[in-house]
Design an enzyme around this catalytic site. Structure first.
Site, PDB file in Angstrom:
ATOM      1  CG  ASN A  35       0.608  -5.361   8.240  1.00 42.62           C
ATOM      2  OD1 ASN A  35      -0.239  -4.351   8.804  1.00 42.62           O
ATOM      3  ND2 ASN A  35       1.619  -5.213   7.308  1.00 42.62           N
TER       4      ASN A  35
ATOM      5  CD  GLU B  78       4.197  -2.272   6.695  1.00 39.38           C
ATOM      6  OE1 GLU B  78       3.224  -2.639   7.354  1.00 39.38           O
ATOM      7  OE2 GLU B  78       3.927  -2.041   5.733  1.00 39.38           O
TER       8      GLU B  78
ATOM      9  CG  HIS C  17       0.276  -1.040   8.601  1.00 41.10           C
ATOM     10  ND1 HIS C  17       0.568  -1.078   7.338  1.00 41.10           N
ATOM     11  CD2 HIS C  17      -0.905  -0.206   8.628  1.00 41.10           C
ATOM     12  CE1 HIS C  17      -0.128  -0.726   6.423  1.00 41.10           C
ATOM     13  NE2 HIS C  17      -1.015   0.025   6.915  1.00 41.10           N
TER      14      HIS C  17
ATOM     15  CG  ASP D 232       1.263   7.525   6.339  1.00 46.23           C
ATOM     16  OD1 ASP D 232       0.881   8.039   5.961  1.00 46.23           O
ATOM     17  OD2 ASP D 232       1.303   6.035   6.586  1.00 46.23           O
TER      18      ASP D 232
HETATM   19  P1  PGA Z   1      -7.284   1.809   4.394  1.00 47.75           P
HETATM   20  O1  PGA Z   1      -5.680   2.028   4.914  1.00 47.75           O
HETATM   21  O2  PGA Z   1      -7.969   2.793   5.147  1.00 47.75           O
HETATM   22  O3  PGA Z   1      -6.909   2.416   3.277  1.00 47.75           O
HETATM   23  O4  PGA Z   1      -7.890   0.383   4.604  1.00 47.75           O
HETATM   24  C1  PGA Z   1      -5.540   1.997   6.410  1.00 47.75           C
HETATM   25  C2  PGA Z   1      -4.100   1.713   6.474  1.00 47.75           C
HETATM   26  O5  PGA Z   1      -3.441   0.973   6.015  1.00 47.75           O
HETATM   27  O6  PGA Z   1      -3.310   2.510   7.535  1.00 47.75           O
END
Ligand code: PGA
Length: 240
Positions: free
Chosen positions: A133, A140, A135, A67
């Site tokens: 959450n 999302e 995702h 992404d």
């Molecule tokens: P993070 O993000 O590794 O910075 O916790 C993971 C994500 O949101 O997919």
């Protein structure tokens, strides 16, 4: 689904690096699906070290990132393009023409990215973090799963989680372009890393909860080759 708990966050992340290194060792022109965020950083550090020692070679490796934010210049240090340059691309012998991140904000841009993944033969191994959450990528929680690369509006939860990289939550872009759940499920193997207590509930729901687009990672229960690696904290709700 395989699930492994490690004593430390670093160990869980390095184990993910090891699985990617093994893939590179076995197939020199592998297609890697890559992720940004704090979690994968130690995995990239290990890959760089193994490259520097001559253990792995990126000369024929192709990469596709999950992404990117919409509306942020690729040179902006907070862009995922810049993140990947800093942590991996500038440190190994990946050919610039072999690295791909989604960009743009149209359905056509998403389709072009899907086509490029398909033309490369599909993703051999997909590295994933997970949001609090549930995702994966920027998929999302939603009413339904999205198949291909698409533009998403970030949830408040994600904006707040990512605000730590920006001066304030106001500066976090509101949209991103992300591989879809279909792209992730089409990867031959998926390695999801989760660390820290804030991810414990998402990990539990991913592995034990119902399969629902409200917890996007839960669909990984249906993936034929999915490895979940956590530290003690993120795995703490998985008691038995
Ligand atoms: P993070 O993000 O590794 O910075 O916790 C993971 C994500 O949101 O997919």
């Amino acid at each position: 689904m395989e699930f492994h708990v490690y004593e430390s966050a670093r160990a869980a992340c390095e184990a993910a690096g090891m699985l990617i290194a093994a893939q590179i060792t076995r197939k020199g022109d592998s297609v890697l699906g890559l992720a940004t965020g704090s979690t994968p950083v130690p995995a990239y550090e290990k890959l760089v070290q193994w490259y520097q020692k001559g253990v792995i070679d990126f000369d024929r490796i192709r990469t596709f990132n999950l992404d990117e934010y919409v509306g942020i210049d690729h040179k902006n240090p907070l862009s995922y393009h810049a993140f990947m340059q800093e942590h991996l691309f500038s440190k190994v012998n990946l050919r610039p023409e072999n690295v791909h991140l989604p960009s743009g904000h149209s359905a056509a841009a998403g389709k072009a990215y899907d086509d490029a993944i398909r033309a490369a033969g599909g993703i051999d191994i997909q590295l994933l973090g997970i949001g609090r959450n549930g995702h994966i990528g920027f998929n999302e929680p939603a009413k339904e799963f999205t198949y291909g690369t698409h533009v998403v509006t970030l949830t408040q939860n994600t904006i707040e989680a990512n605000a730590r990289f920006f001066k304030s939550a106001d500066e976090v872009p509101r949209q991103a372009i992300s591989m879809g759940i279909g792209n992730i499920m089409a990867a031959k193997c998926v390695v999801l890393v989760a660390t820290g207590e804030s991810k414990a509930e998402a990990v539990y729901k991913t592995i034990r909860g119902p399969i629902t687009p409200e917890v996007p990672a839960s669909i990984l229960q249906l993936h034929p080759c999915c490895v979940i690696l956590t530290d003690r904290e993120a795995g703490s709700l998985m008691k038995d």
